[in-house]
Design a protein around this motif. Structure first.
Motif, PDB file in Angstrom:
ATOM      1  N   THR A 117     -18.960 -42.744  70.296  1.00 28.72           N
ATOM      2  CA  THR A 117     -19.974 -43.731  69.924  1.00 28.72           C
ATOM      3  C   THR A 117     -21.048 -43.784  71.001  1.00 28.72           C
ATOM      4  O   THR A 117     -20.833 -43.346  72.137  1.00 28.72           O
ATOM      5  CB  THR A 117     -19.359 -45.138  69.795  1.00 28.72           C
ATOM      6  N   VAL A 118     -22.178 -44.361  70.634  1.00 31.05           N
ATOM      7  CA  VAL A 118     -23.247 -44.584  71.614  1.00 31.05           C
ATOM      8  C   VAL A 118     -22.747 -45.485  72.734  1.00 31.05           C
ATOM      9  O   VAL A 118     -23.029 -45.254  73.906  1.00 31.05           O
ATOM     10  CB  VAL A 118     -24.484 -45.205  70.919  1.00 31.05           C
ATOM     11  N   GLU A 119     -21.977 -46.493  72.376  1.00 28.38           N
ATOM     12  CA  GLU A 119     -21.464 -47.437  73.373  1.00 28.38           C
ATOM     13  C   GLU A 119     -20.621 -46.716  74.426  1.00 28.38           C
ATOM     14  O   GLU A 119     -20.787 -46.942  75.629  1.00 28.38           O
ATOM     15  CB  GLU A 119     -20.635 -48.537  72.692  1.00 28.38           C
ATOM     16  N   GLU A 120     -19.733 -45.837  73.975  1.00 26.20           N
ATOM     17  CA  GLU A 120     -18.891 -45.084  74.903  1.00 26.20           C
ATOM     18  C   GLU A 120     -19.739 -44.191  75.802  1.00 26.20           C
ATOM     19  O   GLU A 120     -19.525 -44.112  77.017  1.00 26.20           O
ATOM     20  CB  GLU A 120     -17.886 -44.243  74.109  1.00 26.20           C
ATOM     21  N   ALA A 121     -20.722 -43.531  75.217  1.00 22.17           N
ATOM     22  CA  ALA A 121     -21.597 -42.646  75.999  1.00 22.17           C
ATOM     23  C   ALA A 121     -22.409 -43.422  77.027  1.00 22.17           C
ATOM     24  O   ALA A 121     -22.551 -42.989  78.172  1.00 22.17           O
ATOM     25  CB  ALA A 121     -22.528 -41.884  75.065  1.00 22.17           C
ATOM     26  N   LEU A 122     -22.946 -44.577  76.642  1.00 29.91           N
ATOM     27  CA  LEU A 122     -23.737 -45.371  77.590  1.00 29.91           C
ATOM     28  C   LEU A 122     -22.887 -45.873  78.742  1.00 29.91           C
ATOM     29  O   LEU A 122     -23.342 -45.904  79.888  1.00 29.91           O
ATOM     30  CB  LEU A 122     -24.416 -46.541  76.870  1.00 29.91           C
ATOM     31  N   GLU A 123     -21.661 -46.288  78.458  1.00 30.01           N
ATOM     32  CA  GLU A 123     -20.753 -46.723  79.538  1.00 30.01           C
ATOM     33  C   GLU A 123     -20.590 -45.598  80.558  1.00 30.01           C
ATOM     34  O   GLU A 123     -20.661 -45.817  81.761  1.00 30.01           O
ATOM     35  CB  GLU A 123     -19.379 -47.109  78.980  1.00 30.01           C
ATOM     36  N   LEU A 124     -20.391 -44.388  80.072  1.00 26.35           N
ATOM     37  CA  LEU A 124     -20.181 -43.247  80.945  1.00 26.35           C
ATOM     38  C   LEU A 124     -21.454 -42.896  81.722  1.00 26.35           C
ATOM     39  O   LEU A 124     -21.437 -42.775  82.941  1.00 26.35           O
ATOM     40  CB  LEU A 124     -19.725 -42.069  80.077  1.00 26.35           C
ATOM     41  N   LEU A 125     -22.566 -42.761  81.015  1.00 22.70           N
ATOM     42  CA  LEU A 125     -23.801 -42.282  81.644  1.00 22.70           C
ATOM     43  C   LEU A 125     -24.459 -43.320  82.549  1.00 22.70           C
ATOM     44  O   LEU A 125     -24.877 -42.999  83.663  1.00 22.70           O
ATOM     45  CB  LEU A 125     -24.793 -41.833  80.567  1.00 22.70           C
ATOM     46  N   ILE A 126     -24.582 -44.546  82.076  1.00 25.96           N
ATOM     47  CA  ILE A 126     -25.295 -45.575  82.848  1.00 25.96           C
ATOM     48  C   ILE A 126     -24.489 -46.037  84.053  1.00 25.96           C
ATOM     49  O   ILE A 126     -25.035 -46.304  85.120  1.00 25.96           O
ATOM     50  CB  ILE A 126     -25.656 -46.785  81.956  1.00 25.96           C
ATOM     51  N   LEU A 127     -23.180 -46.121  83.873  1.00 26.53           N
ATOM     52  CA  LEU A 127     -22.335 -46.591  84.969  1.00 26.53           C
ATOM     53  C   LEU A 127     -21.827 -45.455  85.845  1.00 26.53           C
ATOM     54  O   LEU A 127     -21.084 -45.682  86.797  1.00 26.53           O
ATOM     55  CB  LEU A 127     -21.171 -47.422  84.421  1.00 26.53           C
ATOM     56  N   GLY A 128     -22.229 -44.220  85.535  1.00 29.36           N
ATOM     57  CA  GLY A 128     -21.882 -43.072  86.375  1.00 29.36           C
ATOM     58  C   GLY A 128     -20.410 -42.717  86.349  1.00 29.36           C
ATOM     59  O   GLY A 128     -19.875 -42.193  87.326  1.00 29.36           O
ATOM     60  N   LYS A 129     -19.735 -42.968  85.233  1.00 29.42           N
ATOM     61  CA  LYS A 129     -18.316 -42.646  85.130  1.00 29.42           C
ATOM     62  C   LYS A 129     -18.128 -41.147  84.929  1.00 29.42           C
ATOM     63  O   LYS A 129     -19.030 -40.444  84.496  1.00 29.42           O
ATOM     64  CB  LYS A 129     -17.691 -43.421  83.976  1.00 29.42           C
ATOM     65  N   GLU A 130     -16.941 -40.677  85.238  1.00 30.75           N
ATOM     66  CA  GLU A 130     -16.605 -39.263  85.095  1.00 30.75           C
ATOM     67  C   GLU A 130     -16.378 -38.923  83.627  1.00 30.75           C
ATOM     68  O   GLU A 130     -15.760 -39.687  82.894  1.00 30.75           O
ATOM     69  CB  GLU A 130     -15.324 -38.974  85.890  1.00 30.75           C
ATOM     70  N   ILE A 131     -16.881 -37.769  83.194  1.00 34.40           N
ATOM     71  CA  ILE A 131     -16.611 -37.297  81.838  1.00 34.40           C
ATOM     72  C   ILE A 131     -15.137 -36.905  81.783  1.00 34.40           C
ATOM     73  O   ILE A 131     -14.677 -36.115  82.611  1.00 34.40           O
ATOM     74  CB  ILE A 131     -17.496 -36.089  81.481  1.00 34.40           C
ATOM     75  N   PRO A 132     -14.373 -37.464  80.842  1.00 26.44           N
ATOM     76  CA  PRO A 132     -12.940 -37.130  80.763  1.00 26.44           C
ATOM     77  C   PRO A 132     -12.722 -35.624  80.640  1.00 26.44           C
ATOM     78  O   PRO A 132     -13.441 -34.932  79.906  1.00 26.44           O
ATOM     79  CB  PRO A 132     -12.471 -37.863  79.500  1.00 26.44           C
ATOM     80  N   ALA A 133     -11.738 -35.122  81.353  1.00 23.97           N
ATOM     81  CA  ALA A 133     -11.473 -33.678  81.394  1.00 23.97           C
ATOM     82  C   ALA A 133     -11.131 -33.115  80.018  1.00 23.97           C
ATOM     83  O   ALA A 133     -11.420 -31.955  79.738  1.00 23.97           O
ATOM     84  CB  ALA A 133     -10.336 -33.398  82.375  1.00 23.97           C
ATOM     85  N   HIS A 134     -10.544 -33.927  79.158  1.00 21.98           N
ATOM     86  CA  HIS A 134     -10.149 -33.427  77.837  1.00 21.98           C
ATOM     87  C   HIS A 134     -11.311 -33.380  76.842  1.00 21.98           C
ATOM     88  O   HIS A 134     -11.154 -32.872  75.742  1.00 21.98           O
ATOM     89  CB  HIS A 134      -9.007 -34.269  77.264  1.00 21.98           C
ATOM     90  N   TYR A 135     -12.485 -33.893  77.227  1.00 16.40           N
ATOM     91  CA  TYR A 135     -13.647 -33.811  76.342  1.00 16.40           C
ATOM     92  C   TYR A 135     -14.171 -32.382  76.338  1.00 16.40           C
ATOM     93  O   TYR A 135     -14.245 -31.736  77.374  1.00 16.40           O
ATOM     94  CB  TYR A 135     -14.742 -34.769  76.801  1.00 16.40           C
ATOM     95  N   ARG A 136     -14.557 -31.899  75.176  1.00 15.22           N
ATOM     96  CA  ARG A 136     -14.991 -30.514  75.009  1.00 15.22           C
ATOM     97  C   ARG A 136     -16.300 -30.247  75.748  1.00 15.22           C
ATOM     98  O   ARG A 136     -17.213 -31.050  75.737  1.00 15.22           O
ATOM     99  CB  ARG A 136     -15.183 -30.229  73.523  1.00 15.22           C
ATOM    100  N   ARG A 137     -16.363 -29.070  76.355  1.00 12.91           N
ATOM    101  CA  ARG A 137     -17.573 -28.596  77.026  1.00 12.91           C
ATOM    102  C   ARG A 137     -17.882 -27.185  76.564  1.00 12.91           C
ATOM    103  O   ARG A 137     -16.993 -26.410  76.275  1.00 12.91           O
ATOM    104  CB  ARG A 137     -17.380 -28.579  78.544  1.00 12.91           C
ATOM    105  N   TRP A 138     -19.168 -26.885  76.514  1.00 12.83           N
ATOM    106  CA  TRP A 138     -19.627 -25.551  76.164  1.00 12.83           C
ATOM    107  C   TRP A 138     -20.475 -25.036  77.324  1.00 12.83           C
ATOM    108  O   TRP A 138     -21.375 -25.735  77.785  1.00 12.83           O
ATOM    109  CB  TRP A 138     -20.515 -25.569  74.928  1.00 12.83           C
ATOM    110  N   ASP A 139     -20.210 -23.838  77.784  1.00  8.17           N
ATOM    111  CA  ASP A 139     -21.098 -23.216  78.776  1.00  8.17           C
ATOM    112  C   ASP A 139     -22.273 -22.622  78.011  1.00  8.17           C
ATOM    113  O   ASP A 139     -22.101 -22.012  76.967  1.00  8.17           O
ATOM    114  CB  ASP A 139     -20.381 -22.110  79.545  1.00  8.17           C
ATOM    115  N   LEU A 140     -23.455 -22.823  78.542  1.00  4.83           N
ATOM    116  CA  LEU A 140     -24.652 -22.326  77.882  1.00  4.83           C
ATOM    117  C   LEU A 140     -25.203 -21.147  78.661  1.00  4.83           C
ATOM    118  O   LEU A 140     -25.475 -21.252  79.849  1.00  4.83           O
ATOM    119  CB  LEU A 140     -25.731 -23.421  77.806  1.00  4.83           C
ATOM    120  N   PRO A 141     -25.343 -19.989  78.002  1.00  2.18           N
ATOM    121  CA  PRO A 141     -25.932 -18.846  78.703  1.00  2.18           C
ATOM    122  C   PRO A 141     -27.390 -19.149  79.040  1.00  2.18           C
ATOM    123  O   PRO A 141     -28.025 -19.970  78.382  1.00  2.18           O
ATOM    124  CB  PRO A 141     -25.816 -17.702  77.704  1.00  2.18           C
ATOM    125  N   PRO A 142     -27.929 -18.496  80.042  1.00  2.00           N
ATOM    126  CA  PRO A 142     -29.337 -18.732  80.399  1.00  2.00           C
ATOM    127  C   PRO A 142     -30.249 -18.460  79.221  1.00  2.00           C
ATOM    128  O   PRO A 142     -29.979 -17.597  78.395  1.00  2.00           O
ATOM    129  CB  PRO A 142     -29.602 -17.727  81.516  1.00  2.00           C
TER     130      PRO A 142
END
Length: 145
Positions: A117-142
């Protein structure tokens, strides 16, 4: 009664000019591309705000980040990702929402899921919390030059 935001986040939002029930369509009118409903809701509520030094919710930045739309859609398999804000989390990046309102953070090298949700994302981004390790990440080629 359950609050939508933590007291710490709500304080930072209010200090930036946000208030419960805030609605403005000023930023939506300045977009250079069609926005899905989840993005419209976000920009209607937060458009025009600079929240701390972490989130910049204005059409100027959103339009600038839209150029990455096709690249991110192809690389992530998420065709309906659209930018809604610029952010300073890993460095310069942007906040993207899919049509269901799930939130993603990107910079030039990585795309990461940051909230159901937006609420969850804002808590993380605005308060500088760590992105949970189990959340998916994609490496982006240059990007191609």
């Amino acid at each position: 009664m359950k609050h939508r935001f933590s007291p710490e986040l709500e304080y930072k939002l209010e200090k930036s000019g946000w208030y419960a029930g805030r609605e403005t369509d000023a930023e939506l009118k300045l977009l250079h591309f069609p926005m899905h409903k989840a993005g419209e809701r976000f920009l209607t509520e937060f458009g025009g705000l600079t929240i701390g030094s972490q989130l910049f919710c204005n059409a100027y930045y959103v339009n600038a980040h839209y150029e990455h739309h096709e690249r991110l859609a192809v690389l992530s398999g998420l065709p309906n990702l659209l930018p809604v804000a610029a952010t300073w989390y890993w460095g310069e990046g942007s906040l993207w929402l899919d049509a269901t309102g799930r939130a993603y953070l990107t910079d030039d090298y990585e795309l990461a899921f940051v909230g159901k949700t937006v609420e969850e994302a804002l808590e993380l981004l605005i308060l500088g919390k760590e992105i949970p390790a189990h959340y998916r990440r994609w490496d982006l080629p240059p990007r191609e030059m």
